[in-house]
Design a protein around this motif. Structure first.
Motif, PDB file in Angstrom:
ATOM      1  N   ALA A  65      34.777  23.864  38.830  1.00  0.00           N
ATOM      2  CA  ALA A  65      34.816  25.104  39.609  1.00  0.00           C
ATOM      3  C   ALA A  65      33.781  25.072  40.733  1.00  0.00           C
ATOM      4  O   ALA A  65      34.053  25.507  41.861  1.00  0.00           O
TER       5      ALA A  65
ATOM      6  N   GLU B 110      37.480  27.087  35.363  1.00  0.00           N
ATOM      7  CA  GLU B 110      37.017  28.210  34.556  1.00  0.00           C
ATOM      8  C   GLU B 110      37.878  28.414  33.314  1.00  0.00           C
ATOM      9  O   GLU B 110      37.358  28.751  32.247  1.00  0.00           O
TER      10      GLU B 110
ATOM     11  N   GLY C 221      34.909  22.800  43.492  1.00  0.00           N
ATOM     12  CA  GLY C 221      35.973  23.468  44.235  1.00  0.00           C
ATOM     13  C   GLY C 221      35.429  24.469  45.234  1.00  0.00           C
ATOM     14  O   GLY C 221      35.858  24.517  46.401  1.00  0.00           O
ATOM     15  N   ASP C 222      34.458  25.284  44.807  1.00  0.00           N
ATOM     16  CA  ASP C 222      33.831  26.252  45.714  1.00  0.00           C
ATOM     17  C   ASP C 222      33.181  25.565  46.901  1.00  0.00           C
ATOM     18  O   ASP C 222      33.365  25.956  48.064  1.00  0.00           O
TER      19      ASP C 222
ATOM     20  N   HIS D  32      43.985  24.305  42.553  1.00  0.00           N
ATOM     21  CA  HIS D  32      43.124  25.478  42.358  1.00  0.00           C
ATOM     22  C   HIS D  32      42.003  25.139  41.369  1.00  0.00           C
ATOM     23  O   HIS D  32      41.975  25.664  40.249  1.00  0.00           O
TER      24      HIS D  32
ATOM     25  N   LEU E 240      27.197  30.702  40.369  1.00  0.00           N
ATOM     26  CA  LEU E 240      28.215  31.533  40.999  1.00  0.00           C
ATOM     27  C   LEU E 240      27.589  32.584  41.909  1.00  0.00           C
ATOM     28  O   LEU E 240      27.998  32.756  43.070  1.00  0.00           O
TER      29      LEU E 240
ATOM     30  N   GLY F  69      37.790  32.115  46.380  1.00  0.00           N
ATOM     31  CA  GLY F  69      37.102  31.197  45.485  1.00  0.00           C
ATOM     32  C   GLY F  69      36.833  31.812  44.128  1.00  0.00           C
ATOM     33  O   GLY F  69      37.633  32.585  43.628  1.00  0.00           O
ATOM     34  N   SER F  70      35.699  31.467  43.530  1.00  0.00           N
ATOM     35  CA  SER F  70      35.393  31.920  42.171  1.00  0.00           C
ATOM     36  C   SER F  70      35.111  33.414  42.116  1.00  0.00           C
ATOM     37  O   SER F  70      34.832  34.056  43.100  1.00  0.00           O
TER      38      SER F  70
ATOM     39  N   ASN G 201      38.936  25.967  41.141  1.00  0.00           N
ATOM     40  CA  ASN G 201      38.082  27.078  40.723  1.00  0.00           C
ATOM     41  C   ASN G 201      38.620  27.716  39.446  1.00  0.00           C
ATOM     42  O   ASN G 201      37.919  27.865  38.450  1.00  0.00           O
ATOM     43  N   TYR G 202      39.889  28.098  39.501  1.00  0.00           N
ATOM     44  CA  TYR G 202      40.505  28.768  38.362  1.00  0.00           C
ATOM     45  C   TYR G 202      40.734  27.811  37.197  1.00  0.00           C
ATOM     46  O   TYR G 202      40.490  28.150  36.038  1.00  0.00           O
TER      47      TYR G 202
END
Length: 284
Positions: free
Chosen positions: A144, A181, A147-148, A175, A50, A281-282, A177-178
């Motif tokens: 995640a 997580e 996705g980023d 979504h 991250l 994003g994250s 990323n979310y």
């Protein structure tokens, strides 16, 4: 880090908080390869992945540097001095500590011979469930990460980055990323809960009980933040793109992920405004 720059509390502070905590555990308690090692490495991977992503993106994009400036400006309005940030910085630190504690619990389990015997009893359902959960945690972090990378790559390939990304993993999850997580942190918490149950079954301990309680608080806090973020982003995308055919087709074929009901307008007050949140994003 939060005292140096407000934005770092919920970005680099978040990543380093969980990654360095897990790394310190491995360095202090060297052991043979075990599920606890894999569990700890998951947090190390997530935190450094991250932060590397955020650092590179902020270096390459003036847009995200401007976002950071806006966050600091809002922080100055909210906190009169850097010292005034103390309650918020400490509360974030406790949240990140709660996210790390499940790793500490699984580590204690694998070093407790009696508790491990109970977890491996019969068909070893206890340890097998923990292994499954840690595997799903890794999967959530990978979702995640993809996705980023997908959103950054697609938006960088266009001159105007203000548009919906609907390709790649976004053709399945709106979504990732979310959603990734939420899955990862939930599995992380459940792993620690199962480990704690075997430790407490073997020998009752207020320390283990307190670790379990704090880990649950960390999970509740993080998942709540992520659910609100998903809900807010979903609503803003609907308001901005809801009348387009692209958006309508996209929402029919994809899953939004877990979210809350209607949210208020101040959901993302800690991080950024509504115009910038969609592309961030994250991060919390």
């Amino acid at each position: 880090m939060g005292f140096i720059k407000s934005e770092w509390i919920v970005s680099y502070g978040y990543g380093f908080g969980v990654a360095l905590s897990a790394l310190s555990l491995l360095l202090k308690q060297p052991q043979q390869m075990s599920i606890a090692t894999v569990h700890a490495v998951a947090l190390i991977f997530y935190g450094f992945r991250l932060n590397t992503f955020l650092f590179i993106r902020n270096r390459l994009s003036s847009t995200y540097r401007d976002i950071g400036k806006k966050i600091d400006e809002k922080s100055k309005e909210r906190f009169s001095t850097r010292i005034a940030r103390t309650p918020f910085v400490v509360s974030c630190g406790l949240l990140y500590y709660g996210l790390y504690l499940p790793v500490l619990l699984t580590s204690k389990l694998v070093t407790d011979a009696t508790a491990m015997q109970s977890a491996n009893a019969g068909v070893g359902i206890g340890m097998n469930v923990i292994k499954l959960l840690v595997g799903l945690q890794w999967f959530g972090y990978m979702v995640a990460a993809v996705g980023d990378l997908t959103k950054s790559y697609v938006k960088a390939s266009e001159k105007n980055g203000k548009f919906l990304v609907t390709s790649g993993i976004f053709s399945v999850l709106r979504h990732p990323n979310y959603t990734g997580e939420i899955l990862a942190w939930t599995c992380n918490s459940l792993s620690g809960t199962i480990a704690a149950s075997y430790l407490l079954r073997n020998k009752f301990s207020f320390k283990i009980l307190s670790y379990l309680g704090l880990s649950m608080v960390g999970w509740i806090g993080m998942v709540f933040v992520l659910l609100r973020a998903t809900t807010g982003l979903e609503e803003r995308q609907k308001n901005e793109y809801g009348t387009t055919d692209t958006y309508k087709e996209w929402t029919k074929k994809t899953w939004s992920g877990w979210k809350l009901g209607a949210e208020d307008d101040k959901t993302h007050e800690i991080t950024m405004d509504e115009e910038t949140q969609e592309d961030y994003g994250s991060g919390i």
